[in-house]
Design a protein around this motif. Sequence first.
Motif, PDB file in Angstrom:
ATOM      1  N   GLN A   1       0.817  -1.213   0.000  1.00 40.91           N
ATOM      2  CA  GLN A   1       0.000   0.000   0.000  1.00 40.91           C
ATOM      3  C   GLN A   1       0.849   1.261   0.000  1.00 40.91           C
ATOM      4  O   GLN A   1       0.488   2.264  -0.614  1.00 40.91           O
ATOM      5  CB  GLN A   1      -0.939  -0.009   1.211  1.00 40.91           C
ATOM      6  CG  GLN A   1      -2.050  -1.043   1.102  1.00 40.91           C
ATOM      7  CD  GLN A   1      -2.940  -1.073   2.331  1.00 40.91           C
ATOM      8  OE1 GLN A   1      -2.488  -0.815   3.446  1.00 40.91           O
ATOM      9  NE2 GLN A   1      -4.208  -1.394   2.137  1.00 40.91           N
ATOM     10  N   ILE A   2       1.985   1.226   0.679  1.00 40.65           N
ATOM     11  CA  ILE A   2       2.805   2.436   0.737  1.00 40.65           C
ATOM     12  C   ILE A   2       3.446   2.719  -0.623  1.00 40.65           C
ATOM     13  O   ILE A   2       3.624   3.867  -1.019  1.00 40.65           O
ATOM     14  CB  ILE A   2       3.854   2.353   1.864  1.00 40.65           C
ATOM     15  CG1 ILE A   2       4.232   3.756   2.340  1.00 40.65           C
ATOM     16  CG2 ILE A   2       5.118   1.590   1.433  1.00 40.65           C
ATOM     17  CD1 ILE A   2       4.952   3.792   3.664  1.00 40.65           C
ATOM     18  N   TRP A   3       3.757   1.654  -1.373  1.00 37.56           N
ATOM     19  CA  TRP A   3       4.240   1.854  -2.742  1.00 37.56           C
ATOM     20  C   TRP A   3       3.135   2.448  -3.608  1.00 37.56           C
ATOM     21  O   TRP A   3       3.389   3.307  -4.447  1.00 37.56           O
ATOM     22  CB  TRP A   3       4.728   0.525  -3.319  1.00 37.56           C
ATOM     23  CG  TRP A   3       6.192   0.311  -3.108  1.00 37.56           C
ATOM     24  CD1 TRP A   3       6.814   0.041  -1.932  1.00 37.56           C
ATOM     25  CD2 TRP A   3       7.224   0.367  -4.095  1.00 37.56           C
ATOM     26  NE1 TRP A   3       8.175  -0.088  -2.121  1.00 37.56           N
ATOM     27  CE2 TRP A   3       8.448   0.101  -3.439  1.00 37.56           C
ATOM     28  CE3 TRP A   3       7.233   0.588  -5.476  1.00 37.56           C
ATOM     29  CZ2 TRP A   3       9.670   0.082  -4.116  1.00 37.56           C
ATOM     30  CZ3 TRP A   3       8.447   0.561  -6.149  1.00 37.56           C
ATOM     31  CH2 TRP A   3       9.644   0.313  -5.478  1.00 37.56           C
ATOM     32  N   GLY A   4       1.914   1.992  -3.386  1.00 35.59           N
ATOM     33  CA  GLY A   4       0.796   2.561  -4.135  1.00 35.59           C
ATOM     34  C   GLY A   4       0.568   4.016  -3.779  1.00 35.59           C
ATOM     35  O   GLY A   4       0.349   4.859  -4.661  1.00 35.59           O
ATOM     36  N   ALA A   5       0.629   4.345  -2.489  1.00 35.84           N
ATOM     37  CA  ALA A   5       0.385   5.721  -2.041  1.00 35.84           C
ATOM     38  C   ALA A   5       1.391   6.689  -2.661  1.00 35.84           C
ATOM     39  O   ALA A   5       1.032   7.771  -3.127  1.00 35.84           O
ATOM     40  CB  ALA A   5       0.441   5.795  -0.521  1.00 35.84           C
ATOM     41  N   ILE A   6       2.673   6.298  -2.666  1.00 34.29           N
ATOM     42  CA  ILE A   6       3.710   7.159  -3.248  1.00 34.29           C
ATOM     43  C   ILE A   6       3.686   7.076  -4.769  1.00 34.29           C
ATOM     44  O   ILE A   6       3.743   8.090  -5.479  1.00 34.29           O
ATOM     45  CB  ILE A   6       5.107   6.759  -2.722  1.00 34.29           C
ATOM     46  CG1 ILE A   6       5.166   6.899  -1.204  1.00 34.29           C
ATOM     47  CG2 ILE A   6       6.199   7.600  -3.376  1.00 34.29           C
ATOM     48  CD1 ILE A   6       6.408   6.288  -0.557  1.00 34.29           C
TER      49      ILE A   6
END
Length: 458
Positions: A148-153
């Motif tokens: 999810q953090i890769w998606g957010a950034i």
Amino acid sequence: MQNASIDLAKDSVAKLFRVYLVPTLLGMLALCAVTATDGIFVGRGCGSDALAAVNICISPTMLMMGIGLMLGVGASVIASIRLSDRNVTAARRTITRALACGSLIVGLFLLVTLSFPATTALILGSSESLLPLTLEYMPWIFITCLFQIWGAIGLFVVRLDGSPKYAMWCNILPGIVNVLLDYLFIFPFGMGIRGAALATAISCFIGFMMILIYLTLLASDLRLIRIPLSAESLRLSLRDIACQCKIGISALLGEATMGILMITGNLVFMNHLGDNGVGAFSIACYYCPFAFMIGNAIAQSAQPIISYNYGLGALNRVASVERLALTSAVVTGLLVVTCFLLFPGFMVSLFLDGNSPAAGIAVRGIPVFSSAFIFFIFNLTAIGYFQSVKMIAPSIIFALLRGIIFLVPAFLLMPRLLGVTGIWLSLFVSEFLCSLSIVIYYLVHRRHRKADSRSNDS
């Protein structure tokens, strides 16, 4: 700009805003619909206690998502300005550092929380009766934070690179997979709440791979780049990350607001109404991301246009985008609130049988709770503008006001004044006071700018 069909410096502001807003909003609403569908399957297949257990686990994942948004906003603003200066290499380094930093933070989060899962669950507000379900769901959903953090950034980067439609599909395709797997794992396979967590993990991994493929193979300008391993490179990386965090910290606080809302609400509802109260509140929390994502979609659609033109010094175009964004926030906020006021029974019946105690509590409370959404969306959009033009102090102050300074006291005081209705009204009070503060700040700031302008002319 990077994509030949998008010129952030010359295309009309209205066209640019539409080009970014439509796919961004559709992608985020699709993601919210998937989240709600996940809750529907859990509620129908596993019951209100399972919904409560999910709600307990979600707040830390929102903190991780907030860190991703912080790095994404900061990296996107810095990269926008560097692209306006034609410094593509510096922009690539910025987005690479953001993704590396986010991955490291999630790794540390997993080490701390999953080493002591029962303690973590109790701290988050789980009762002893909910603990088995919470521990069944927690490990898988926490591991998903890495994807999810890769998606957010990454979604910030993909949009900045001139591919808002690809960013939209990075939300929609994993969402479709999540819905299908939710159904299969919960109903035919009978995997219960663990199946819901696995479905989310698999779908988020697909989104992560789509981002990775874009940044390594498909990007026009903003590809991942190798960062040299040297003392000087580490110093520059730390300085760049610090700048990203400084610009984007209000985005972290915005996502943290959702986490604080859930944690505080869970504790207050547990104290007043027990597990059924938390189950009812969990339904409201499934709908709250719709308002959050609409506000984020408007802010994130305006951000690359504002930041790029701010870097060029085209302040008239910046002001035009600001007006469009705030108008869109008010209109969409009114529409969302109207839907919840008119159809609360239908909204609740999607998750729970209407005869259950939790459903009755939710039907009475959700219309009151949803009244906050117009101010909720307005505040996110306004704070997004401050981030985009590097007005760091006001963006942080207003994020703190809505996320902690107003919200926590509202949850503590409103139940004493109005009982259970006061709990549902707490978010409204917090968001309204923040909107009022933003409007007052804007009027005072504009008056000072006009006074300075007259002084310079004389």
